[in-house]
Design a protein around this motif. Structure first.
Motif, short mmCIF file in Angstrom:
data_model
loop_
_atom_site.label_atom_id
_atom_site.label_comp_id
_atom_site.label_asym_id
_atom_site.label_seq_id
_atom_site.Cartn_x
_atom_site.Cartn_y
_atom_site.Cartn_z
N TYR A 141 0.81 -1.22 0.00
CA TYR A 141 0.00 0.00 0.00
C TYR A 141 0.85 1.27 0.00
N LEU A 142 2.08 1.21 0.53
CA LEU A 142 2.91 2.41 0.56
C LEU A 142 3.38 2.81 -0.84
N ASP A 143 3.47 1.86 -1.76
CA ASP A 143 3.84 2.21 -3.14
C ASP A 143 2.81 3.14 -3.76
N GLN A 144 1.56 2.96 -3.38
CA GLN A 144 0.48 3.76 -3.96
C GLN A 144 0.15 5.01 -3.15
N TYR A 145 0.22 4.89 -1.80
CA TYR A 145 -0.32 5.96 -0.96
C TYR A 145 0.76 6.81 -0.28
N MET A 146 2.02 6.44 -0.42
CA MET A 146 3.11 7.30 0.05
C MET A 146 3.68 8.02 -1.17
N LYS A 147 3.31 9.28 -1.30
CA LYS A 147 3.71 10.06 -2.47
C LYS A 147 4.69 11.13 -2.01
N GLY A 148 5.96 10.94 -2.37
CA GLY A 148 7.01 11.80 -1.84
C GLY A 148 7.14 11.55 -0.35
N ASP A 149 7.03 12.59 0.46
CA ASP A 149 7.08 12.45 1.91
C ASP A 149 5.69 12.47 2.53
N GLU A 150 4.64 12.49 1.70
CA GLU A 150 3.28 12.60 2.22
C GLU A 150 2.56 11.25 2.14
N PHE A 151 2.02 10.84 3.28
CA PHE A 151 1.29 9.58 3.38
C PHE A 151 -0.21 9.90 3.29
N HIS A 152 -0.86 9.46 2.23
CA HIS A 152 -2.27 9.76 1.99
C HIS A 152 -3.14 8.71 2.69
#
Length: 307
Positions: A141-152
């Motif tokens: 899930y971090l591949d999709q929801y960690m964008k740069g330094d922001e965790f969505h």
């Protein structure tokens, strides 16, 4: 290029919590491949000769002041691999981003099953137990929801949890939708508090405006328990006369909780809006880095089905 490189050891007696770290420096000349091979070959010797021991940096400890192997994995998942060892590295006047190998030592013995560059983020593909022959692999899930330094996080929770709940509700499968929502509250209460008693109630009392519906968290928990376990309204506390018998009603937004034939009917529509607002309040507290590490550590344990 000549530089100082380090074997770092993280010590755990029980295989769960890391108590301290040890560090052994080497000044080497040659390329990075040679230096890494040297560190690997000297693991046993360096462990035996290690005399420089240090605490884990407090910025990565959990709310109880502890640091687990799982929490170290969480640090590696956000490219925070060296932060736990800042005290040890500072003691040796290490330069920024030194070449290191970090090795767990469990009950005195070297033990590891992942080899990963400290500059690379840990993902499920690196973990051997994530691969089962003949079984479709679940994306990290971090591949999709960690964008740069922001965790969505809200986007993650919506895709994993709220979409099925709303899909069932919109297709008039209200009972199944409600059951799934109750399970979701269990999930986020675990993320927030860990495996504790009254986590469900504490999460609602802390973040939601449930009392605006004239319903208590204990009453909702009673309904949750009887619904999930027996699909009826007869929780133990209801049968003992300790709380009201609660059920759900499908009404227009703003229709109040109604008492009929000794049953209090909660407006499920209103509760969905109240819950969504509560999630926003809850997620506002995860701007803190330590809480985000806890979220990742615990969400890694959550069963997902988003392939």
């Amino acid at each position: 290029m000549k530089e100082t490189v380090y074997n770092i050891f993280i010590f755990s007696k029980d295989g769960v919590h890391i108590t301290h770290t040890g560090i052994v420096p080497h000044q080497l000349d040659n390329d990075d491949h040679y230096k890494l091979e040297f560190l690997l070959k000297n693991l046993e010797v360096d462990l035996a000769s290690c005399r420089s021991f240090h605490p884990i940096h407090p910025s990565v400890l959990d709310s109880d002041g502890k640091f687990s192997l799982a929490r170290y994995n969480s640090n590696m998942r956000v490219n925070n691999s060296l932060t736990p060892f800042e005290i040890a590295l500072a003691n040796h006047n290490a330069l920024q981003n030194p070449l290191v190998i970090v090795t767990p030592v469990i009950d005195g013995k070297i033990q590891y099953d992942i080899q990963l560059s400290v500059s690379e983020k840990l993902r499920h593909k690196h973990m051997p137990h994530q691969h089962i022959e003949g079984v479709k692999s679940l994306p990290d899930y971090l591949d999709q929801y960690m964008k740069g330094d922001e965790f969505h996080v809200k986007e993650l929770l919506n895709d994993d949890q709220m979409k099925p709940i709303k899909l069932l509700f919109n297709n008039k499968h209200y009972l199944a939708s409600f059951k799934l929502l109750m399970s979701f509250i269990d999930t986020i209460a675990y993320i927030e508090f860990g495996n504790v008693q009254r986590g469900f109630q504490n999460w609602l009392d802390t973040y939601s405006a449930l009392n605006s519906l004239e319903v208590t968290s204990d009453e909702l928990y009673g309904l949750r328990s009887s619904m999930l376990h027996m699909t009826n309204l007869n929780s133990h506390k209801v049968m003992q006369g300790k709380i009201r018998r609660l059920s759900i009603a499908i009404c227009k937004k703003g229709y109040p909780t109604q008492l009929h034939d000794n049953v209090a009917y909660l407006n499920f529509t209103d509760f969905l809006f109240i819950f969504d607002e509560a999630v926003d309040r809850w997620l506002d507290t995860y701007k803190d880095n330590k809480k985000q590490l806890t979220l990742i550590e615990r969400y890694d344990e959550i069963i997902r089905d988003v392939y």
